[in-house]
Design an enzyme around this catalytic site. Structure first.
Site, short mmCIF file in Angstrom:
data_model
loop_
_atom_site.label_atom_id
_atom_site.label_comp_id
_atom_site.label_asym_id
_atom_site.label_seq_id
_atom_site.Cartn_x
_atom_site.Cartn_y
_atom_site.Cartn_z
N PRO A 1 0.95 -1.09 -0.11
CA PRO A 1 -0.25 0.14 -0.25
C PRO A 1 0.90 1.29 -0.19
O PRO A 1 1.80 1.46 1.00
CB PRO A 1 -0.89 0.30 0.92
N HIS A 2 0.68 2.28 -0.51
CA HIS A 2 1.02 3.57 -0.67
C HIS A 2 -0.09 4.29 -1.42
O HIS A 2 -0.93 4.07 -1.66
CB HIS A 2 2.10 3.27 -1.64
N GLY A 3 0.67 5.70 -1.14
CA GLY A 3 -0.56 6.25 -1.36
C GLY A 3 -0.50 7.13 -3.09
O GLY A 3 -0.21 6.95 -3.58
#
Length: 147
Positions: A62-64
């Site tokens: 997960p990342h922005g």
């Protein structure tokens, strides 16, 4: 990789109830250690709604969103091992959750290094079974030297 991954951003043997909890926990480790502002965690959840960050081999990264770079203070990685697995949408189960925050385009290099490690299912299995944070860190350093 040592400056972006430290024992403080590693959580071993977590029990997570949902994909959202996994993403929030990965993001919170980044917030608590000064890599990102709180708003970055919401951006991680938004990104997941647009496209899954499940990469296969029981790994989720997960990342922005692209717009979230303004909330990244320094490049960092959080790693959570979930030996029992966590449902990660579409029937996928993640046992290794790696939160990423990169300044500028650094996240691309970070992603490529992680992909090198996680493309091998045996590597993922060894990481998930790590008994200590030092063992996990050593594994990533070892792979980095080889790669």
């Amino acid at each position: 990789m040592s400056e972006i991954l430290t024992p403080k951003t590693i959580e071993l043997k977590a029990c997570l109830g949902s994909q959202e909890e996994a993403i929030r926990r990965a993001g919170t480790l980044l917030v608590e250690n000064g890599y990102v502002e709180e708003r970055y965690v919401d951006s991680m959840l938004e990104h997941e709604e647009l496209v899954s960050t499940f990469m296969g081999n029981a790994v989720a990264i997960p990342h922005g969103t692209g717009d979230s770079k303004q909330w990244v203070t320094a490049s960092g990685i959080s790693i959570i091992t979930v030996p029992e697995g966590v449902e990660y949408g579409d029937g996928n189960v993640a046992k290794l959750v790696i939160g990423i925050a990169g300044k500028g385009d650094e996240h691309l290099e970070i992603l490529s290094r992680i992909a090198t490690v996680c493309v091998d299912e045996d590597n993922v299995d060894k990481i998930v079974r790590a008994e200590t944070k030092e063992e996990l860190l050593a594994f990533f350093e070892e792979v980095e030297e080889v790669g």
